[in-house]
Scaffold this active site. Structure first.
Site, PDB file in Angstrom:
ATOM      1  CB  SER A 299      -0.947  -0.046   1.208  1.00  0.00           C
ATOM      2  OG  SER A 299      -1.886   0.991   1.169  1.00  0.00           O
ATOM      3  CG  ASP A 310       7.234   4.766 -11.501  1.00  0.00           C
ATOM      4  OD1 ASP A 310       7.949   3.761 -11.698  1.00  0.00           O
ATOM      5  OD2 ASP A 310       5.986   4.720 -11.493  1.00  0.00           O
ATOM      6  CE  LYS A 324      -4.739  -2.407   0.549  1.00  0.00           C
ATOM      7  NZ  LYS A 324      -4.912  -0.955   0.289  1.00  0.00           N
TER       8      LYS A 324
END
Length: 567
Positions: A299, A310, A324
């Protein structure tokens, strides 16, 4: 009158539960609303008929709760009904605070009986002298010697600055003790420990995401940078199951330029889709950064690690994260309850969603499939490095996760190790500092002997599989001839405590050391003990020490050189 109120409560609750997911445009919306109305009528009639005519008395609350839990459980594990009496748990998840004595408790026996498992450092339980292993016999005048974990927890929590008297039975003592404790606002710090490794590398361990986690990480980082002159930083998110989404965004904002996109959320109701960007000036955008993750990082942990990956801001080290990619929010229900419902999926800066399990397309038996790697798609970081969706966050430096033998699992889960350490602690008033403490071979042998005396058993999967194999082989007639191979396999797989203890000696000693150190130095000490021989941490230190390797890892991939055509 009571029955009427109960029925109204059922109808109101289920109306909200079902209508919450029924917002569709046009004809589809009308059709769905008809289905909602029809099924509510059926359910209402069912409850009435059952309550009036079932042969035995029916506990309406428990029966309907089972129905609610089954209904929501068919969606995903995160959508759940939280009645008023369970709201304290939701508050703890989001704020890390509650009124109580500050300790973990555990139900010792199947039929009840609760013990203190771990008092928190600096909190009322520890300050009053409660220790792991103490059995709670009474709270004020209420006998809880056979009470459940939920009941004892409910009685221990309360308004700060109110006094309670616990009657406890300490192992090894004949007479119970009475201990007065004043409840306080218990604040569970999410930064368990921070410090310096290898003279110039900062290290921060974050165990959860509450609404104060970002403040704790910020304070730790500022202290490390100002007072310890660190040159690089490690953020450890291993075994961090997540929490508040906004806290994850705030932590990312400490290390990337203002205005950077961290995540976007997309759900059924388009008006509620959101894009989260960093809204404050960062503390540092150039210091080398490593993030540690494993299969229990989920999460919000994946938002932080995935976003920093990223944005090419950090190298990730460890094992692939849990996967998740779902976001929950709470909706108000009648009688002060809440519905925690999955409202959307989140997408990190590259555009990927890292959700691993597909709850929408279940098998006929209700089980859920993970998305195979072959069906995942490639996305790209800000510098063009390829990353994939659909299976958690993969580290740049992926370390093999050690498998835990069943012996180790049962030692940790059973009370043999716990009780042995409780007895050991009573004989040792102090121990060496964490950095110097070691479990001796004598202590190890003492645990092995104690396990024998307590008839410690550990149910191994290999033993179960062998039993099934024998039954099948016997049924099909394969045991009629020579069965020496099967007998040799059986001998090899039959539990042997001496053999299996010695086979896992080093790991058992580490397990013992962590449990012992925790009794004296609390969670911080346990963490420091576990970091002593930590291959993932060592790899992070190695990568951060190699500037060329670190830079190359986060750089744009080199384009393949074209081979000149032959003339």
């Amino acid at each position: 009158m009571c029955r009427l109120i109960q029925r109204k409560r059922i109808i109101g609750l289920l109306s909200l539960l079902l209508i919450a997911g029924s917002i569709f445009p046009g004809q589809a919306q009308n059709d769905n609303r008809f289905e909602v109305s029809k099924n509510l009528d059926i359910f209402n009639a069912l409850v009435k008929e059952m309550e009036m005519f079932y042969v035995d008395s029916v506990d309406i609350d428990k029966t309907v709760r089972r129905g609610i839990d089954a209904m929501l459980g068919g969606l995903d594990p995160y959508t759940e009904y939280i009645p008023e009496q369970e709201m304290e748990g939701l508050k703890l998840i989001t704020t890390g605070e509650y009124g109580g004595i500050g300790s973990y408790i555990r139900q010792r026996d199947k039929d009840g009986g609760v013990i203190i498992v771990e008092p928190f450092e600096g909190m009322p339980a520890a300050l009053a002298g409660l220790k792991a292993g103490d059995r709670i016999l009474a709270i004020d005048t209420i006998d809880v010697s056979k009470a459940t974990n939920d009941k004892v927890s409910e009685l221990l929590k309360g308004v700060p600055n109110t006094k309670i008297t616990l009657t406890i039975q300490r192992p090894g003592e004949k007479k119970p003790r009475k201990i007065d404790i004043v409840r306080k606002q218990v604040v569970v710090d999410q930064v368990t420990y921070y410090g310096v490794r290898n003279d110039s590398v900062g290290y921060i361990y974050l165990k959860g995401f509450t609404d104060k986690s970002a403040q704790e990480v910020k304070a730790a980082f500022e202290d490390l940078r100002k007072n310890h002159n660190i040159k690089s930083l490690i953020i450890d998110l291993r075994n961090n199951g997540g929490g508040v989404l906004e806290s994850a965004v705030q932590i990312v904002s400490l290390f990337v330029p203002k205005g950077s996109e961290v995540i976007s959320t997309k759900g059924k109701i388009k008006q509620w889709d959101r894009t989260y960007r960093t809204s404050s000036e960062p503390l540092d955008t150039v210091m080398p950064l490593a993030v540690l993750i494993n299969g229990n990082s989920a999460s919000a942990s994946e938002i932080v690690s995935g976003s920093l990956q990223d944005l090419d801001r950090a190298v990730l080290i460890g094992q692939r994260s849990f996967g998740k990619g779902l976001v929950q929010t709470t909706r108000d229900l009648p009688y002060d309850g809440k519905l925690k419902v999955t409202m959307s999926k989140y997408y990190i800066p590259s555009g990927r969603c890292i959700q691993q399990l597909d709850y929408t397309h279940r098998k006929e038996d209700g089980s859920v499939n993970a998305i195979p790697d072959s069906l995942t798609s490639v996305f790209y970081t800000s510098k063009g490095r390829p990353v994939r969706d659909g299976g958690g966050v993969r580290p740049e430096f992926e370390m093999k996760e050690k498998k835990i033998p069943s012996l180790m699992y049962y030692l940790a889960a059973d009370y043999v190790l716990f009780d042995f350490i409780t007895d050991w602690v009573q004989k040792h008033k102090t121990i060496a500092p964490v950095e110097e403490f070691v479990v001796t071979d004598e202590d190890y042998e003492a645990l092995k002997q104690y396990a024998k005396e307590k008839n410690f058993t550990y149910d191994r999967q290999s033993e179960k599989a062998l039993k099934s194999l024998k039954e099948i082989a016997e049924f099909e007639g394969y045991l009629d001839g020579d069965s020496t191979t099967l007998k040799a396999l059986e001998e090899q797989l039959t539990p042997n405590l001496d053999r299996d203890f010695d086979r896992n000696k080093d790991e058992i000693k580490k397990l013992m050391a962590a449990e012992i150190v925790k009794r004296y130095y609390y969670q911080r000490g346990e963490l420091l003990q576990n970091l002593k021989e930590d291959e993932v941490l060592d790899k992070a230190l190695e990568v951060l020490a190699d500037h060329e390797l670190y830079t190359k890892t986060l750089s744009a991939p080199e384009k393949e050189k074209e081979t000149p055509a032959e003339k």
